[in-house]
Design an enzyme around this catalytic site. Structure first.
Site, mmCIF file in Angstrom:
data_model
loop_
_atom_site.group_PDB
_atom_site.id
_atom_site.type_symbol
_atom_site.label_atom_id
_atom_site.label_comp_id
_atom_site.label_asym_id
_atom_site.label_seq_id
_atom_site.Cartn_x
_atom_site.Cartn_y
_atom_site.Cartn_z
ATOM 1 N N HIS B 199 0.839 -1.201 0.000
ATOM 2 C CA HIS B 199 0.000 0.000 0.000
ATOM 3 C C HIS B 199 0.875 1.253 0.000
ATOM 4 O O HIS B 199 1.945 1.261 0.607
ATOM 5 C CB HIS B 199 -0.906 0.000 1.234
ATOM 6 C CG HIS B 199 -1.971 1.044 1.213
ATOM 7 N ND1 HIS B 199 -1.936 2.167 1.995
ATOM 8 C CD2 HIS B 199 -3.094 1.147 0.476
ATOM 9 C CE1 HIS B 199 -3.013 2.910 1.762
ATOM 10 N NE2 HIS B 199 -3.734 2.314 0.842
ATOM 11 N N SER B 401 -7.830 -15.268 -1.490
ATOM 12 C CA SER B 401 -8.335 -13.914 -1.656
ATOM 13 C C SER B 401 -9.772 -13.869 -2.177
ATOM 14 O O SER B 401 -10.249 -14.823 -2.799
ATOM 15 C CB SER B 401 -7.411 -13.189 -2.645
ATOM 16 O OG SER B 401 -7.949 -11.977 -3.035
#
Lengths: 480, 480
Positions: B199, B401
């Protein structure tokens, strides 16, 4: 409802933690030991905030009575009971909030607001990702309100719409972190100067950002001492100066003399080699409405101003407004395609409700509304100071402030009851719009009554606060 | 209601800003020019978010259509009209939120929550100043709930109550800022390592904290490439390593192999000279419930874990949970008498509502409830991936995921309508509990239908995404 009031450490020590797990939870990826403890007597947990439990413990993990999370029983029939328990926890909690809100004086929060009209928005996950002025792809945001609020503040502080950048922060600390970071990006080798009565977030910023930081002395009022400031910048002529200017210090509500700070810098040969961040956490919004007060304005060579939104405006959660010059932001920006937005904020995801609360209050009260409230606060603060001194209690009130500093009450229970913020021998009351004369009288009467008992033995005496507020404001045995 | 939809720059350019001030406001300390402009057509302002208006503009202050703050008229009779206008702005805004919430797929936010029972608390200014485990004098707080939530998470990640420290943050970014800061305080000369798919807040932290930062390559899945990691730490043997490990990357939802990262460090001779921060913004809360998933746990030599509260849990505003080892916190703490609290948080004032939202959901759903939701999300993500590929659209889904990566839709209007997050040639949908099969079908049908029109001319073709997701997942003309 089984269980006892949750006291984590004690329960662990006693081996009393009830575990719900392995057997029932065979279907789980991995059984998580889960406590069943739940406050039996919620009221007792509330009372757990009482005297004697508070202590500053460095490096120890003190669990005060908390509401443990209880794993739902596999048996669905218990759902009703569960909901009822949660409702009762919340109802009792709400009652404690009402009581605590009623007896609040020490922190600069305006607790008087009604955002009932906005309750309908609580169902939405409103997130202002990234830059307020550039749409991200996430549609559930409140930029329309945020920019409206920012425009209002930019104008208040003398910047046009195409000259400023800003955002709604999570609190005054984030404003300071941002302002000082902008200063550091503008002057990477700049030294941070701040008076010793600056908010602790300023010194936290210096440590986080690995900046050299020089503390400046203060005058008795709490204002920065510009003679000391000059001495110290002259010792560091070769490096640019980044200065935190307080528009209302935390403890004494002192307003640093911005014009004198600028004059000092210019006379010391700093000319264009300085960046000023104004920490207006509380007073940034009050001072524009105080007659004869010095102006905080971007017409002067300042770089940023921050103010809290939950203080004078009033808001259910902490928030703040940060305004800086648009030209400074490029130094800080980096393009992030993921958000379809550049990001010059500290926090990338931002509470989208706070701007709506602020927008709502600004619209309802407007410039005139705030002005009336500021005047009322200043009047009430004078009333409090006068009555304290009439009662023989040393007290100080800075001219531009609604923060009344006085002798710290002897009894900690009293301090906690009225939620006074204390430092050494002094305490303060910050007179906010939610603090009216009735509340002050209630407080004063209680203080005078209690005080008579604290010192009735004639042996213990009220503390001398001359070194905190000056001889002229002290009414101890020596200075009466 | 006079006025036009506020477009700041245009109005200023046209000299069209109406000023309300000097004359009427003689009583003011200083008259503030105040705009009267107010959205005449709120719907138009809402539509102002439409296509064509979004652009990334560096260094320009782009005012999209915003709701300007209007100064109340001195004439009190207008109050009713004013309230009505505000109510209509809010009602229309609410309607747009409903619509935008319905068409949301791209961001990992669970938009499905009902906190009606907590609406009663919106009247209070709830602020958890400073440390969650130490009472401050401010009584209107929610530490009881915060500590309950923290205990739950600490236990989830394998730390006992007397071994951890943590707090409820404002968002995932604050968690990363905190974790990396703790790492830097433990190893002041440590180098920060993070995969290039980390991120952006991780790289922001490096810049803020003036840390040396080394980017590590990633595998096609988005996971950190431990071979490259080893090469790079061996080049910097003399300095400790601070590593950001992703538990779910932002774009591909990839989970870094924590065990392999630790093994690599130990084999490279780092032994005790490393600090691992796990950025579990989204997956930190999902992964404990995924069978066969590697465990994120403090039983392993990690220093901190952060997770967002507004993502999988769902919350009206961004928030997060930060857990670290108690022993690390002393390095960061400084005693602040003003708050009667030490302060090891990034933000000193903290939103007291967020912990109550989290506490409420944890209690209602519990471990089993989250597990069911995780399983549903994984199932639905598989459904989406399969249906995309059946329709000839390249797509990838990592094993652990619920983030489905696929070919970026050609039409930006479509991307905006479904609020897809995009990067280069790929877009993603994050399947959250609020995304059910019906919504996916609605989206898929629209995508397939639109796509037929985008590429019907036979000249333009779907993009190749082999370099983003691998040849085996690409269905472009070349790799079909």
């Amino acid at each position: 409802m089984v269980g006892s009031v949750g006291n984590g450490l004690a329960d662990l020590a006693n081996g009393a933690v009830r575990v719900n797990g392995a057997g029932k939870a065979a279907a789980l990826a991995e059984p998580l030991p889960m406590e069943l403890e739940q406050p039996e007597a919620v009221a007792a947990a509330m009372a757990g905030e009482g005297a004697g439990k508070r202590e500053i413990v460095m490096g120890r993990n003190v669990h005060t009575s908390c509401f443990a999370v209880k794993e739902p029983d596999a048996d669905d029939e218990e759902t009703g009971e569960r909901e009822a328990t949660m409702a009762s926890v919340l109802a009792l909690y709400r009652r404690s909030l009402v009581e605590r809100t009623k007896h609040h004086l020490g922190y600069p929060y305006n607790l008087d607001f009604d955002y009932g009209a906005l309750a309908q928005l609580q169902h939405f996950s409103i997130n202002n990702l990234g830059d307020p002025f550039i749409e991200s792809n996430y549609g559930v945001h409140s930029r329309q309100f945020e920019v409206g609020v920012l425009d209002w503040f930019a104008r208040l502080w003398g910047l046009e719409k195409d000259e400023y950048w800003g955002y709604i922060t999570n609190c005054g600390t984030e404003g300071n972190l941002h302002g000082i970071l902008v200063g550091r990006e503008v002057f990477p080798d700049g030294i941070l100067y701040a008076s010793r009565e600056s908010h602790y977030s300023v010194f936290k910023a210096a440590r986080m950002y690995r900046m050299e930081c020089v503390k400046i002395d203060t005058l008795m009022s709490g204002e920065i001492d510009c003679a000391d400031f000059q001495r110290k910048i002259l010792q560091n002529r070769d490096k640019p100066a980044i200065i935190n200017v307080n528009i209302g210090t935390t403890v004494k509500g002192a307003v640093d003399d911005l014009d004198l700070v600028i004059k000092t810098l210019e006379e010391s040969g700093f000319k264009d080699r300085f960046y000023i961040h104004c920490d207006g956490a509380l007073f940034g919004l009050m001072i524009p409405f105080v007659k004869k007060a010095p102006k905080v304005s971007f017409k002067k060579p300042i770089g940023s101003v921050s103010v809290s939104g939950h203080k004078f405006v009033g808001c259910p959660m902490p928030c703040g407004i940060q305004i800086t010059r648009l030209e400074h932001i490029n130094a800080l920006s980096s393009n992030v395609e993921y958000l379809a937005s550049r990001d010059a904020t500290i926090m990338g995801s931002r509470n989208g409700h706070a701007p709506i609360f602020l927008w709502y209050t600004l619209n309802r009260k407007g410039y005139r509304g705030f002005q009336k409230e500021v005047q009322k606060c200043l009047r009430n603060a004078h009333y409090l100071k006068d009555r304290l001194r009439e009662s023989g209690i040393g007290a100080m009130l800075n001219e531009l402030s609604s923060t009344v500093v006085f002798e710290r009450p002897k009894d900690e229970e009293f301090v906690r009851r009225w939620q006074l913020a204390c430092e050494g021998n002094i305490a303060h009351v910050v007179v906010m719009p939610s603090v009216n004369i009735d509340k002050l009288d209630y407080f004063l009467n209680e203080l005078v009554e209690k005080r008579a008992t604290w010192y009735q033995d004639g042996i213990s005496r009220p503390p001398c606060i001359a070194k905190d507020v000056g001889v002229e404001n002290c009414l101890c045995g020596l200075h009466k």
